[in-house]
Write a protein that holds these residues in place. Structure first.
Motif, PDB file in Angstrom:
ATOM      1  N   LYS A   1       0.756  -1.343  -0.066  1.00 53.83           N
ATOM      2  CA  LYS A   1       0.007   0.018  -0.016  1.00 53.83           C
ATOM      3  C   LYS A   1       0.819   1.320   0.056  1.00 53.83           C
ATOM      4  N   LEU A   2       2.048   1.318  -0.019  1.00 54.19           N
ATOM      5  CA  LEU A   2       3.148   2.076   0.209  1.00 54.19           C
ATOM      6  C   LEU A   2       3.591   2.589  -1.261  1.00 54.19           C
ATOM      7  N   THR A   3       4.215   3.627  -1.173  1.00 50.78           N
ATOM      8  CA  THR A   3       5.142   3.938  -2.513  1.00 50.78           C
ATOM      9  C   THR A   3       6.357   4.438  -2.036  1.00 50.78           C
ATOM     10  N   LYS A   4       7.598   4.206  -2.582  1.00 52.37           N
ATOM     11  CA  LYS A   4       8.792   4.423  -2.258  1.00 52.37           C
ATOM     12  C   LYS A   4       9.728   4.936  -3.488  1.00 52.37           C
ATOM     13  N   LEU A   5      10.487   6.024  -3.187  1.00 57.00           N
ATOM     14  CA  LEU A   5      11.408   6.440  -3.928  1.00 57.00           C
ATOM     15  C   LEU A   5      12.795   6.455  -3.611  1.00 57.00           C
ATOM     16  N   GLU A   6      13.626   5.963  -4.504  1.00 60.24           N
ATOM     17  CA  GLU A   6      14.871   5.924  -3.903  1.00 60.24           C
ATOM     18  C   GLU A   6      15.759   5.980  -5.268  1.00 60.24           C
ATOM     19  N   ALA A   7      17.018   6.581  -4.694  1.00 59.92           N
ATOM     20  CA  ALA A   7      18.072   6.600  -5.952  1.00 59.92           C
ATOM     21  C   ALA A   7      19.647   6.247  -5.625  1.00 59.92           C
ATOM     22  N   ALA A   8      20.336   5.694  -6.374  1.00 60.99           N
ATOM     23  CA  ALA A   8      21.683   5.361  -5.997  1.00 60.99           C
ATOM     24  C   ALA A   8      22.632   5.436  -7.062  1.00 60.99           C
ATOM     25  N   THR A   9      24.074   5.342  -6.755  1.00 61.30           N
ATOM     26  CA  THR A   9      24.904   5.273  -7.851  1.00 61.30           C
ATOM     27  C   THR A   9      25.595   3.971  -7.882  1.00 61.30           C
ATOM     28  N   GLY A  10      25.955   3.600  -9.153  1.00 61.62           N
ATOM     29  CA  GLY A  10      26.639   2.282  -9.295  1.00 61.62           C
ATOM     30  C   GLY A  10      27.558   2.438 -10.423  1.00 61.62           C
ATOM     31  N   LEU A  11      28.213   1.370 -10.573  1.00 56.24           N
ATOM     32  CA  LEU A  11      29.391   1.182 -11.598  1.00 56.24           C
ATOM     33  C   LEU A  11      28.417   0.453 -12.898  1.00 56.24           C
ATOM     34  N   GLY A  12      27.763   1.261 -13.572  1.00 57.80           N
ATOM     35  CA  GLY A  12      26.837   0.836 -14.731  1.00 57.80           C
ATOM     36  C   GLY A  12      25.378   0.766 -14.147  1.00 57.80           C
ATOM     37  N   PRO A  13      24.488   0.850 -15.142  1.00 52.09           N
ATOM     38  CA  PRO A  13      23.190   0.814 -15.067  1.00 52.09           C
ATOM     39  C   PRO A  13      22.508  -0.349 -13.907  1.00 52.09           C
ATOM     40  N   ILE A  14      23.044  -1.401 -14.171  1.00 51.80           N
ATOM     41  CA  ILE A  14      22.666  -2.595 -13.698  1.00 51.80           C
ATOM     42  C   ILE A  14      23.067  -2.661 -11.997  1.00 51.80           C
ATOM     43  N   ASP A  15      24.172  -2.030 -11.852  1.00 50.37           N
ATOM     44  CA  ASP A  15      24.646  -2.104 -10.326  1.00 50.37           C
ATOM     45  C   ASP A  15      23.839  -0.865  -9.745  1.00 50.37           C
ATOM     46  N   ALA A  16      23.529  -0.043 -10.382  1.00 49.09           N
ATOM     47  CA  ALA A  16      22.910   1.199 -10.013  1.00 49.09           C
ATOM     48  C   ALA A  16      21.343   0.831  -9.498  1.00 49.09           C
ATOM     49  N   ILE A  17      20.931  -0.008 -10.435  1.00 49.89           N
ATOM     50  CA  ILE A  17      19.415  -0.543 -10.326  1.00 49.89           C
ATOM     51  C   ILE A  17      19.421  -1.512  -9.003  1.00 49.89           C
ATOM     52  N   TYR A  18      20.262  -2.272  -8.843  1.00 44.82           N
ATOM     53  CA  TYR A  18      20.431  -3.411  -8.023  1.00 44.82           C
ATOM     54  C   TYR A  18      20.618  -2.560  -6.677  1.00 44.82           C
ATOM     55  N   LYS A  19      21.482  -1.527  -6.286  1.00 44.80           N
ATOM     56  CA  LYS A  19      21.796  -0.630  -5.260  1.00 44.80           C
ATOM     57  C   LYS A  19      20.429   0.012  -4.703  1.00 44.80           C
ATOM     58  N   THR A  20      19.771   0.453  -5.892  1.00 39.01           N
ATOM     59  CA  THR A  20      18.398   1.206  -5.322  1.00 39.01           C
ATOM     60  C   THR A  20      17.477   0.561  -4.898  1.00 39.01           C
ATOM     61  N   ILE A  21      17.315  -0.844  -5.349  1.00 40.85           N
ATOM     62  CA  ILE A  21      16.379  -1.893  -5.265  1.00 40.85           C
ATOM     63  C   ILE A  21      16.388  -2.215  -3.676  1.00 40.85           C
ATOM     64  N   ILE A  22      17.892  -2.424  -3.212  1.00 41.01           N
ATOM     65  CA  ILE A  22      18.162  -2.710  -1.972  1.00 41.01           C
ATOM     66  C   ILE A  22      17.712  -1.560  -0.886  1.00 41.01           C
ATOM     67  N   LYS A  23      18.107  -0.374  -1.489  1.00 39.89           N
ATOM     68  CA  LYS A  23      17.630   0.630  -0.444  1.00 39.89           C
ATOM     69  C   LYS A  23      16.199   0.607  -0.383  1.00 39.89           C
TER      70      LYS A  23
END
Length: 514
Positions: A415-437
């Motif tokens: 029922k919640l909405t969450k927004l996060e951002a993260a930096t990574g070594l390439g797009p997949i790494d950045a997505i992965y780190k954002t998802i963990i957040k």
């Protein structure tokens, strides 16, 4: 009494000829070491005259390999033979492999000479090579298309000149097994000095006959088989050595031969060659393909669970694999479902097999392959069939430069909405780190595979991932024309599988309390 079959590997020479780019020295060394560990008798390290890299690599390998015999290829030319010797002379044990075409089509159109001159050259060059070593192999290129009387004359001449191994290649993969048998048996009968050499065969797979021809040649009297790991090589490839090895091993009661192979290193060596050469294994590849020990039919699965020998003639442990795979699909029966539940530690009295199986079939028809965490959810969470996804994508944005990528992702989490951002070594790494957040899951990427459908401008990218969470492996799949979006979807798909698994474990804990 069992007779030994000598295994001659030409992955680094004939196998490399099929690759889009040459292997570097370190890659060849890694393959050579793996071949030696596997127990290959003779490793053909290359064609030293073909390039400075081939020469230098052969030289370096000669310092490293101690147990397998090393071999280098040479045309019937003094400079070729000299260079093979120079590259391998530091080795404890080496062979010079000389070849020349013997078939009419090659002699007249390629060499533009006569059979008599070919025979003269063969005799002279073998004698020339003998000043470096007594171990000389001569190959009659296109031998299987050489008239038998001509072939007998060539073979007798080569043996008289000092060749200790005579190779009869099916260079273009044209010959059928019975024809190959007749060639080898005719040489055994007609060449009076044939007992002074070992007969070898080098078979190609243009008509899919390479392994069959090699086995037939053994029955006819050949004692050396030349081939490559995974069957890589020119055009349709070479004889796959792992297939010959396991055929001899599996049928040892009827074929009285043996090899010096360390069988449990076969799969490991196959994967090394596949990875280094960047040639993925076909899933249905004999012996080492991912489906070689997988079973999906309910009838087969029931038989395998009761007795592996019902549908498996090989033991996967023999080649270094852990176990048989019982896939869960809509073709599976109750036996497979019960088998997987038992693997996870659930006793029969903790679930209703009939209810579970009915739910399983409905989900398998929709989803395709079912995994253990799906089974758990079906067994212990009555809402799983109709449940909506806990995580769903609302928005994502990727910004990248030459060094870093920044991912911004908005997810609906229940029922919640969450927004996060993260930096990574390439797009997949950045997505992965954002998802963990966003999720706070302690997850680890195990595998990321990108494939394309259609191979056109409208191609769809498919991303398959595996993630590890709480010692379990979870799968996710994503489809999109945008491969970054496909990656995000596959990760979210995996997250939903993880979330459902967590809910199941909570339900199980509640059940156990009562």
């Amino acid at each position: 009494m069992k007779k030994k079959i000598i295994l001659f590997d030409t992955t680094l020479r004939d196998g490399e000829q099929s690759l889009k780019s040459n292997l570097n020295t370190q890659e060849k060394i890694e393959i050579a070491l793996s071949l030696e560990e596997m127990g290959i008798d003779i490793i053909e390290v290359g064609f030293p005259m073909s390039s400075p890299n081939d020469y230098q690599t052969a030289k370096k390998i000669s310092y490293i390999i101690k147990n397998s015999k090393l071999c280098g290829l040479a045309r019937c030319k003094e400079k070729d033979i000299d260079l093979v010797y120079k590259s391998l002379k530091k080795s404890n044990n080496f062979r010079i492999h000389i070849f020349l075409a013997t078939s009419p089509i090659h002699i007249t159109t390629k060499l533009k000479t006569t059979l008599n001159k070919v025979i003269e050259k063969i005799s002279f060059m073998i004698k020339y090579a003998r000043k470096y070593t007594d171990d000389i192999e001569f190959s009659c290129e296109d031998g299987s298309r050489t008239p038998i009387n001509d072939l007998c004359l060539v073979v007798k001449t080569a043996i008289d000149a000092g060749a200790t191994t005579i190779n009869i290649p099916d260079t273009v993969g044209y010959t059928f097994p019975q024809e190959y048998y007749n060639i080898i048996s005719s040489l055994k009968k007609k060449v009076d000095n044939i007992d002074k050499c070992i007969i070898s065969v080098h078979t190609h797979n243009d008509l899919g006959m390479a392994v069959g021809n090699a086995i037939t040649a053994i029955n006819a009297g050949a004692r050396q088989i030349e081939g490559t790991i995974n069957g890589i090589g020119e055009r349709a490839g070479n004889c796959a050595l792992e297939e010959v090895i396991m055929a001899l091993y599996t049928r040892k009661k009827s074929m009285h031969f043996f090899t010096n192979i360390n069988y449990q290193k076969i799969y490991h060596t196959s994967k090394i060659v596949s990875n280094i050469c960047n040639i993925p294994l076909a899933i249905h590849k004999a012996i080492v393909g991912s489906n070689a020990f997988s079973h999906s039919s309910g009838i087969h699965q029931d038989g395998i669970i009761k007795n592996k020998k019902t549908y498996e003639i090989l033991n996967p442990q023999d080649i270094g694999l852990n176990k048989t795979k019982i896939n869960l699909t809509s073709k599976s029966g109750r036996a497979a479902v019960k088998y997987h539940m038992k693997l996870m530690g659930y006793k029969k009295n903790t679930y209703d097999i009939n209810q579970l199986y009915n739910k399983f079939i409905k989900l398998a028809d929709k989803k395709g392959q079912i995994f253990n965490y799906d089974l758990e959810a079906l067994a212990f969470n009555s809402k799983i069939e109709n449940s909506t996804e806990y995580y769903s994508l609302i928005y994502f944005n990727i910004q990248s430069n030459s060094n870093l990528s920044i991912a911004t992702i908005k997810l609906k989490c229940g029922k919640l909405t969450k927004l996060e951002a993260a930096t990574g070594l390439g797009p997949i790494d950045a997505i992965y780190k954002t998802i963990i957040k966003i999720t706070n899951y302690n997850i680890k990427f195990i595998q990321y595979v990108l494939t394309t459908k259609n191979n056109t401008e409208e191609s769809i990218g498919q991303v398959n991932i595996k993630m590890k969470y709480k010692k379990k492996i979870f799968h996710g799949i994503g489809l999109s024309k945008d491969i970054i979006k496909a990656s995000v979807i596959s990760i979210i798909n995996c997250l939903n599988n993880i979330w459902r698994s967590d809910q199941v474990q909570k339900n199980i804990m509640k059940i156990n309390k009562f």
